[in-house]
Design a protein around this motif. Structure first.
Motif, short mmCIF file in Angstrom:
data_model
loop_
_atom_site.label_atom_id
_atom_site.label_comp_id
_atom_site.label_asym_id
_atom_site.label_seq_id
_atom_site.Cartn_x
_atom_site.Cartn_y
_atom_site.Cartn_z
N THR A 81 7.79 -8.51 6.21
CA THR A 81 6.43 -8.23 5.68
C THR A 81 6.76 -7.12 4.71
O THR A 81 5.67 -6.71 4.01
CB THR A 81 5.57 -7.77 6.89
N ARG A 82 7.67 -6.36 4.36
CA ARG A 82 7.94 -5.54 3.20
C ARG A 82 9.23 -5.98 2.66
O ARG A 82 10.43 -5.08 2.89
CB ARG A 82 8.07 -4.28 3.85
N PRO A 83 9.36 -6.85 1.76
CA PRO A 83 10.43 -7.50 1.18
C PRO A 83 11.28 -6.42 -0.07
O PRO A 83 10.42 -5.77 -0.54
CB PRO A 83 10.09 -8.63 0.22
N VAL A 84 12.54 -6.54 -0.03
CA VAL A 84 13.37 -5.62 -0.88
C VAL A 84 13.96 -6.54 -1.94
O VAL A 84 14.27 -7.74 -1.58
CB VAL A 84 14.25 -4.69 -0.23
N TYR A 142 0.97 -1.21 0.04
CA TYR A 142 -0.10 0.07 0.01
C TYR A 142 0.86 1.52 0.02
O TYR A 142 0.73 2.20 -0.86
CB TYR A 142 -0.91 -0.04 1.36
N LEU A 143 1.95 1.29 1.02
CA LEU A 143 2.63 2.49 1.03
C LEU A 143 3.29 2.73 -0.19
O LEU A 143 3.62 3.82 -0.81
CB LEU A 143 3.58 2.51 2.23
N THR A 144 3.96 1.81 -0.90
CA THR A 144 4.95 1.81 -1.95
C THR A 144 4.09 1.97 -2.98
O THR A 144 4.50 2.86 -4.08
CB THR A 144 5.63 0.53 -1.99
N SER A 145 3.02 1.64 -3.36
CA SER A 145 2.19 1.66 -4.61
C SER A 145 1.07 2.78 -4.63
O SER A 145 1.20 3.71 -5.51
CB SER A 145 1.50 0.42 -4.97
N ALA A 146 0.22 2.64 -3.63
CA ALA A 146 -0.93 3.59 -3.43
C ALA A 146 -0.50 4.90 -3.08
O ALA A 146 -1.29 5.90 -3.16
CB ALA A 146 -1.91 2.97 -2.54
N VAL A 147 0.88 5.02 -2.44
CA VAL A 147 1.26 6.31 -1.70
C VAL A 147 2.47 6.76 -2.61
O VAL A 147 2.25 7.77 -3.62
CB VAL A 147 1.50 6.52 -0.55
N VAL A 148 3.39 6.28 -2.48
CA VAL A 148 4.78 6.64 -3.38
C VAL A 148 4.61 6.79 -4.57
O VAL A 148 5.02 7.85 -5.19
CB VAL A 148 5.89 5.94 -2.68
N ALA A 149 4.51 5.42 -5.30
CA ALA A 149 4.29 5.56 -6.85
C ALA A 149 3.23 6.33 -7.29
O ALA A 149 3.30 7.08 -8.13
CB ALA A 149 4.25 4.10 -7.31
N THR A 150 1.92 6.39 -6.81
CA THR A 150 0.84 7.14 -6.93
C THR A 150 1.16 8.67 -7.00
O THR A 150 0.85 9.66 -8.11
CB THR A 150 -0.21 6.96 -6.17
N GLU A 151 2.03 9.25 -6.00
CA GLU A 151 2.57 10.65 -5.86
C GLU A 151 3.32 11.20 -7.12
O GLU A 151 3.22 11.85 -7.47
CB GLU A 151 2.80 11.00 -4.53
N ALA A 153 2.28 -0.70 -8.82
CA ALA A 153 3.65 0.19 -9.11
C ALA A 153 4.27 0.38 -7.90
O ALA A 153 4.20 0.34 -6.94
CB ALA A 153 3.14 1.43 -9.86
N ALA A 154 5.60 0.23 -8.19
CA ALA A 154 7.03 0.80 -7.46
C ALA A 154 7.97 1.44 -7.84
O ALA A 154 8.08 1.51 -8.95
CB ALA A 154 7.41 -0.57 -6.83
N LEU A 155 8.13 2.79 -7.04
CA LEU A 155 9.26 3.75 -7.56
C LEU A 155 10.53 2.88 -7.23
O LEU A 155 10.75 2.34 -6.10
CB LEU A 155 9.00 4.91 -6.59
N ALA A 156 11.43 3.03 -8.27
CA ALA A 156 12.52 2.16 -8.29
C ALA A 156 13.83 2.85 -7.89
O ALA A 156 14.89 3.23 -8.20
CB ALA A 156 12.90 1.64 -9.68
N LEU A 157 13.52 3.04 -6.42
CA LEU A 157 14.64 3.97 -5.46
C LEU A 157 14.70 2.81 -4.40
O LEU A 157 13.92 2.42 -3.85
CB LEU A 157 14.20 5.19 -5.09
N SER A 158 16.00 2.92 -3.86
CA SER A 158 16.23 2.28 -2.50
C SER A 158 15.46 2.92 -1.62
O SER A 158 15.03 4.05 -1.36
CB SER A 158 17.86 2.50 -2.09
N LEU A 159 14.67 1.84 -0.49
CA LEU A 159 13.92 2.31 0.41
C LEU A 159 14.46 3.42 1.40
O LEU A 159 13.59 4.27 1.92
CB LEU A 159 13.34 1.20 0.91
N ASN A 160 15.80 3.45 1.54
CA ASN A 160 16.41 4.28 2.42
C ASN A 160 16.49 5.92 1.88
O ASN A 160 17.10 6.92 2.62
CB ASN A 160 17.49 3.78 2.99
N THR A 161 16.15 6.10 0.49
CA THR A 161 16.39 7.41 0.31
C THR A 161 15.48 8.37 0.63
O THR A 161 14.19 8.15 0.80
CB THR A 161 16.25 7.32 -1.42
N ALA A 162 15.76 9.53 0.97
CA ALA A 162 15.20 10.42 1.71
C ALA A 162 14.85 11.59 0.48
O ALA A 162 15.48 11.65 -0.49
CB ALA A 162 16.01 11.30 2.85
N GLY A 170 17.60 -2.59 -3.12
CA GLY A 170 16.88 -2.06 -2.13
C GLY A 170 15.44 -1.60 -2.41
O GLY A 170 15.07 -0.63 -1.63
N ILE A 171 14.96 -2.06 -3.45
CA ILE A 171 13.69 -1.54 -4.04
C ILE A 171 12.50 -2.35 -3.17
O ILE A 171 12.34 -3.53 -3.50
CB ILE A 171 13.73 -1.70 -5.66
#
Length: 360
Positions: free
Chosen positions: A190-193, A92-101, A122-131, A152-153
């Motif tokens: 629960t949130r695999p990379v 949800y966070l990765t697709s419905a929020v981050v990729a959607t934005e 959808a997934a934004l192809a950036l490492s999860l630790n990117t600020a 780290g996606i």
């Protein structure tokens, strides 16, 4: 002149919470989530279909004319609180929020429509630790094809489409079938990379990467605080419940003064986290002082969520150390979340710049 935001939950938000919690009670019980983390399929597809399709929550931030709900970040924050409470293995966070934005910034109606209808993840192809505002890795764009490797996606294994930044400054939509996605060991089961390898993959240009990435990561960080809030609330509530039942020297463990003090302190921190997370969600919804609100929320959220999970693990005693008890899922999620979309230290540095309180 801006008015003071109302951070209390509306009736509609509470109704949404109740519906999501009921759904997750049916789909994401603790033994089921633990069993899933031990399998080759960590994502709960049935729960995702129910959330995204049946309830229409995948399109919460997408305008109604594109098939979405046209809601705000406040409603999305309520959903994420409940997903945090259940450590739900859904993208949800990765697709419905981050990729959607990112797609909203690019104005790609076609892909947004597919996300809203829950036919595409959808997934934004950036490492999860990117600020937000930080450096990120790009791939090479050459002769209309993309080449390179991104690590780290988060939730890449569940994605149908990847949003890939390239060295020409563009953000490209790439079908997951055109790349190699290799799962990697992840602290948060629960949130695999995964690592994404592009070897001449075709991509469709969506727009400029920099503003899309900045907007996506800012929303991700701001709403991650709500997930961390849900996680902290669950661990605190479960710990209090357990200490009322567990007896030592023929009296409930929760009656001991030292433990009361620890839990009271933690309760105060969780209440403060709720205020910070709600402020960030409201700021994202109203686009007022957003950078400051997000930086404040993330400066505070990670340490509180980690401490709540650590206290839950310790105060559950021997049973808390077992694989069968779900508290380890919460501790791992809290630890992984403390690095996601920028550490607390990174956000404190950003906050110091924003309010002109730099170190001497």
């Amino acid at each position: 002149m801006s008015t003071q935001p109302d951070l209390l939950y509306s009736e509609e938000e509470e109704a949404l919470r109740a519906a999501v919690r009921d759904l997750l009670a049916d789909h994401c019980d603790a033994p089921g989530v633990i069993a899933r983390t031990e399998s080759d399929a960590p994502h709960d597809i049935a729960a995702w279909k129910a959330l995204a399709g049946t309830m229409g929550l995948a399109g919460l931030l997408i305008p109604e004319e594109l098939g979405g709900q046209g809601a705000t970040h406040r409603e999305a924050a309520v959903v994420l609180e409940e997903l945090g409470r259940a450590v739900a293995p859904v993208p949800y966070l990765t697709s419905a929020v981050v990729a959607t934005e990112a797609l909203l910034e690019c104005g790609d109606d076609e892909l947004l429509g597919r996300l809203a209808s829950a036919t595409t993840v959808a997934a934004l192809a950036l490492s999860l630790n990117t600020a937000a505002g930080g450096a990120y890795k790009v791939v090479r764009h050459e002769d209309g094809a993309l080449h390179g490797e991104l690590t780290g996606i988060a939730d890449a294994v569940a994605a149908d489409v990847l949003l890939v930044p390239a060295d020409d400054g563009g953000l490209y939509a790439v079908d997951a079938d055109a790349v190699t996605v290799t799962p990697r060991p992840s602290l948060d089961l629960t949130r695999p990379v995964a690592t994404v390898t592009l070897d001449g993959a075709p991509g469709r240009l969506l727009g400029d990467a920099e503003p899309a990435v900045r907007r996506a990561l800012r929303a991700g960080a701001g709403l991650l605080a709500s997930e961390q809030l849900g996680l902290a609330e669950w661990t605190l509530t479960e710990t209090v419940r357990y200490l009322k039942e567990r007896k030592q020297f023929n009296r409930p463990v929760g009656g001991f003064q030292a433990l009361k003090h620890r839990l009271a302190q933690l309760w105060l921190e969780v209440v403060n986290l709720r205020a910070a997370a709600r402020a960030a969600a409201d700021a994202l919804a109203t686009v007022e002082d957003t950078d400051v609100a997000v930086a404040v929320a993330q400066s505070y959220a990670a340490p509180v969520a980690v401490r709540a999970a650590e206290e839950a693990l310790q105060l559950h005693g021997g049973i808390g150390m077992t694989w069968e008890h779900p508290v380890h899922l919460y501790l791992k999620r809290a630890k992984a979340d403390s690095l996601a979309y920028g550490t607390a230290g990174t956000h404190r540095e950003a906050l110091a710049e924003l309010v002109d309180l730099r170190a001497p």
